[in-house]
Design an enzyme around this catalytic site. Structure first.
Site, PDB file in Angstrom:
ATOM      1  N   ARG A  10       6.261   3.845   1.259  1.00  0.00           N
ATOM      2  CA  ARG A  10       4.889   3.325   1.913  1.00  0.00           C
ATOM      3  C   ARG A  10       4.328   2.504   0.698  1.00  0.00           C
ATOM      4  NH1 ARG A  10       5.280   8.318   4.113  1.00  0.00           N
ATOM      5  NH2 ARG A  10       5.806   8.431   6.368  1.00  0.00           N
ATOM      6  N   HIS A  13      -0.492  10.530   2.897  1.00  0.00           N
ATOM      7  CA  HIS A  13       0.461  10.320   3.840  1.00  0.00           C
ATOM      8  C   HIS A  13       1.444   9.833   3.257  1.00  0.00           C
ATOM      9  CE1 HIS A  13       2.475   9.367   7.388  1.00  0.00           C
ATOM     10  NE2 HIS A  13       2.329   8.060   7.469  1.00  0.00           N
ATOM     11  N   ARG A  51       4.300  16.927  12.307  1.00  0.00           N
ATOM     12  CA  ARG A  51       5.529  17.332  12.081  1.00  0.00           C
ATOM     13  C   ARG A  51       5.672  18.534  11.392  1.00  0.00           C
ATOM     14  NH1 ARG A  51       6.086  11.174   9.225  1.00  0.00           N
ATOM     15  NH2 ARG A  51       6.909  10.404  11.183  1.00  0.00           N
ATOM     16  N   ASP A 101       1.626  13.969   9.547  1.00  0.00           N
ATOM     17  CA  ASP A 101       2.553  14.926   8.944  1.00  0.00           C
ATOM     18  C   ASP A 101       2.245  16.403   9.297  1.00  0.00           C
ATOM     19  OD1 ASP A 101       3.151  12.919   6.467  1.00  0.00           O
ATOM     20  OD2 ASP A 101       1.048  12.657   6.909  1.00  0.00           O
TER      21      ASP A 101
END
Ligand code: APR
Length: 318
Positions: A89, A176, A152, A149
């Site tokens: 990212r 993140h 998840r 996250d």
């Protein structure tokens, strides 16, 4: 005057269009404007959702321009480059920060008093960029952060313990991405610390198993990108959840990327922390009583993000 339940989405790509669809299906919006530099794409997405209107709660959904953000209660930004397989990212910082600055300056000109929610990656650095450029107070400008996250993480623990994901309280905080931190010390199932409840689960009392589970969670976005080319369902549900908390003034605790000014001696950085989210954005941050290792990890991540933020500030395009 702000129109209640009016949302604008900027960026009609995979994440933006799926978020528009999710908001429509959940019946959360009375008006939804979709804006993209590719106007045809925004028009196509609006039309596609509108064709399902007889099956939805009534809402005005259309492709528009920045003038239409004037009375929006929430603006969601999903414009920018997504990751390709193998990309971090953080690799997107320069291209996407340019886009975020441009969008925020348009919002400064046109939008009256929106809450701005950023999904564009790397989301913590894009949230900070927006917080600095926006005329809105920092409590009204934040990123989706580590809420995905966290989702998840809960899903992985739920599978491991064979229990429903909503019954688990376990947060991921920080960045993140590479610098995210699982808060094992506070994880619990209906108040029973995971340190005790883990006996019921599959090897989750073992340090080695915890590391394995966390690393899989941390890298699972890339696993999806490798398998199907992009991620958009779970991030769209994340954005819809944040939007819902704002529109319904829920004061829900969500791990969003929020401006930090003093927590653990850290300031001038945006990172994922549990925050109370309701009408007008972030009401306050919940200062987690982290253990020593978690504190150190959080501080380390903040230092990395600060260096990257400096890089954004000093970058001169050729
Ligand atoms: N203004 C408005 N829209 C823009 C701009 C801009 N300046 N620049 C790009 N866009 C639009 C593109 O036209 C495209 O429709 O942003 C959209 C991006 O869509 P995708 O390429 O499909 O990317 P997507 O998968 O939706 O991801 C968008 O969200 O989760 C993050 O990492 C992801 O940073 C990425 C962002």
């Amino acid at each position: 005057m702000i129109k209640k339940n009016k949302v604008a989405i900027i960026g009609a790509g995979q994440v933006g269009s799926t978020t528009a669809f999710t908001l429509a299906v959940k019946g959360l919006v009375s008006e939804l404007v979709i804006i993209d530099i590719n106007k045809e794409k925004a028009e196509g997405e609006a039309l596609d959702i509108n064709h399902g209107m007889p099956f939805l709660n009534p809402a005005k959904i259309y492709a528009g321009s920045y003038e239409d953000t004037k009375n929006a209660e929430v603006v969601i930004i999903t414009a920018g480059l997504p990751r390709k397989p193998g990309q971090s990212r953080r690799d997107l910082i320069h291209s996407n920060s340019r886009i975020i600055k441009e969008i925020i300056s348009n919002l400064n000109e046109h939008a009256e008093d929106p809450v701005i929610v950023i999904a564009t990656n790397p989301v913590d650095l894009m949230a900070l960029t927006a917080q600095k450029v926006s005329k809105q107070p920092k409590t009204k400008v934040f990123g989706s952060g580590t809420l995905l996250d966290t989702a998840r993480f809960k899903f992985a623990l739920a599978q491991n313990c064979n229990i429903e994901a909503r019954s688990i309280q376990a947060e991921i905080i920080g960045e993140h991405g590479e610098g995210e931190i699982p808060v094992w010390s506070l994880a619990n199932v209906v108040g029973v610390p995971l340190a005790i409840y883990c006996n019921v689960c599959d090897r989750i009392c073992e340090e080695e198993k915890r590391i394995e589970l966390f690393e899989k969670v941390r890298d699972s976005g890339m696993e999806v990108i490798k398998k199907k080319g992009a991620t958009y369902y779970a991030i769209s549900l994340t954005l819809a959840r944040i939007t819902e908390a704002i529109l319904r003034d829920e004061n829900s605790v969500l791990t969003v990327s929020t401006y930090i000014d003093g927590f653990l001696g850290i300031n001038d950085v945006s990172m994922g922390l549990p925050a109370v989210v309701g009408t007008g954005g972030i009401q306050r941050i919940i200062e987690l009583p982290l253990d020593l290792e978690e504190k150190e990890a959080f501080i380390n991540t903040s230092k990395v993000l600060k260096t990257l933020a400096k890089d954004i500030d000093e970058f001169k395009p050729e």
